[in-house]
Design a protein around this motif. Structure first.
Motif, mmCIF file in Angstrom:
data_model
loop_
_atom_site.group_PDB
_atom_site.id
_atom_site.type_symbol
_atom_site.label_atom_id
_atom_site.label_comp_id
_atom_site.label_asym_id
_atom_site.label_seq_id
_atom_site.Cartn_x
_atom_site.Cartn_y
_atom_site.Cartn_z
ATOM 1 N N LEU A 36 -5.053 -37.400 -13.262
ATOM 2 C CA LEU A 36 -5.087 -37.282 -14.724
ATOM 3 C C LEU A 36 -3.971 -36.358 -15.195
ATOM 4 O O LEU A 36 -3.340 -36.608 -16.232
ATOM 5 N N SER A 37 -3.713 -35.282 -14.439
ATOM 6 C CA SER A 37 -2.657 -34.330 -14.804
ATOM 7 C C SER A 37 -1.282 -34.985 -14.787
ATOM 8 O O SER A 37 -0.474 -34.766 -15.701
ATOM 9 N N ALA A 40 -1.107 -37.359 -17.758
ATOM 10 C CA ALA A 40 -1.070 -36.587 -19.005
ATOM 11 C C ALA A 40 0.322 -36.017 -19.239
ATOM 12 O O ALA A 40 0.869 -36.116 -20.345
ATOM 13 N N SER A 46 -3.116 -34.678 -23.277
ATOM 14 C CA SER A 46 -3.955 -33.807 -22.446
ATOM 15 C C SER A 46 -4.657 -34.605 -21.346
ATOM 16 O O SER A 46 -4.779 -35.828 -21.424
ATOM 17 N N ARG A 47 -5.127 -33.882 -20.331
ATOM 18 C CA ARG A 47 -5.924 -34.511 -19.271
ATOM 19 C C ARG A 47 -7.165 -35.157 -19.885
ATOM 20 O O ARG A 47 -7.564 -36.245 -19.495
ATOM 21 N N GLN A 48 -7.767 -34.459 -20.850
ATOM 22 C CA GLN A 48 -8.960 -34.986 -21.518
ATOM 23 C C GLN A 48 -8.633 -36.273 -22.257
ATOM 24 O O GLN A 48 -9.416 -37.218 -22.263
ATOM 25 N N GLY A 49 -7.454 -36.334 -22.850
ATOM 26 C CA GLY A 49 -7.019 -37.552 -23.532
ATOM 27 C C GLY A 49 -6.889 -38.723 -22.567
ATOM 28 O O GLY A 49 -7.279 -39.853 -22.885
ATOM 29 N N TYR A 51 -8.477 -38.967 -19.633
ATOM 30 C CA TYR A 51 -9.846 -39.269 -19.199
ATOM 31 C C TYR A 51 -10.574 -40.120 -20.241
ATOM 32 O O TYR A 51 -11.208 -41.128 -19.904
ATOM 33 N N ASP A 52 -10.469 -39.722 -21.501
ATOM 34 C CA ASP A 52 -11.122 -40.475 -22.584
ATOM 35 C C ASP A 52 -10.560 -41.892 -22.690
ATOM 36 O O ASP A 52 -11.309 -42.844 -22.926
ATOM 37 N N ARG A 55 -12.032 -44.035 -19.891
ATOM 38 C CA ARG A 55 -13.433 -44.377 -20.219
ATOM 39 C C ARG A 55 -13.486 -45.442 -21.310
ATOM 40 O O ARG A 55 -14.259 -46.396 -21.228
ATOM 41 N N ARG A 56 -12.658 -45.288 -22.338
ATOM 42 C CA ARG A 56 -12.624 -46.253 -23.441
ATOM 43 C C ARG A 56 -12.172 -47.626 -22.936
ATOM 44 O O ARG A 56 -12.766 -48.653 -23.280
#
Length: 114
Positions: A36-37, A40, A46-49, A51-52, A55-56
């Motif tokens: 993810l890093s 990203a 971001s890593r969270q972006g 990841y999201d 998932r989406r």
């Protein structure tokens, strides 16, 4: 079905329905096994972006399969063709008429599905 195999099937069948941005990130994480890093950093999010987004995309692709059942039909057809091949090999060995009828029955199922 194993998660990676499932994700690969979903992407193979429905990946073209994702946006270019979604496809790029999904391919890097799921198909190319980037972290993810890494993704990203490469996309400036971001890593969270990332990841999201994965998932989406998984949810979108699974939704297409729920509605269209293309993977389910593909796997069922693959099983029937394998059975036809097995019966044909057996018939070749011993000339059993019952197997010819079974081959015709299975082939009719395949024809009717498509």
């Amino acid at each position: 079905m194993e998660r990676i195999v499932e994700q690969t099937f979903l992407y193979d069948f429905y990946g073209e329905l994702l946006t270019e941005h979604q496809k790029s990130i999904y391919e890097e994480v799921v198909l190319n096994d980037y972290s993810l890093s890494e993704v990203a950093e490469g996309h400036g999010i971001s890593r969270q972006g990332v990841y999201d987004m994965i998932r989406r995309c998984n949810k979108i692709l699974a939704g297409y399969e729920e509605k269209l059942h293309l993977i389910e039909k593909f796997l069922r057809t693959q099983e029937m063709v394998s059975e036809i091949n097995h019966l044909a090999l057996q018939f070749k060995e011993d000339g059993d008429v019952g197997r010819i009828e079974k081959i015709q029955e299975i082939s009719q199922k395949i024809i009717q599905e498509f």
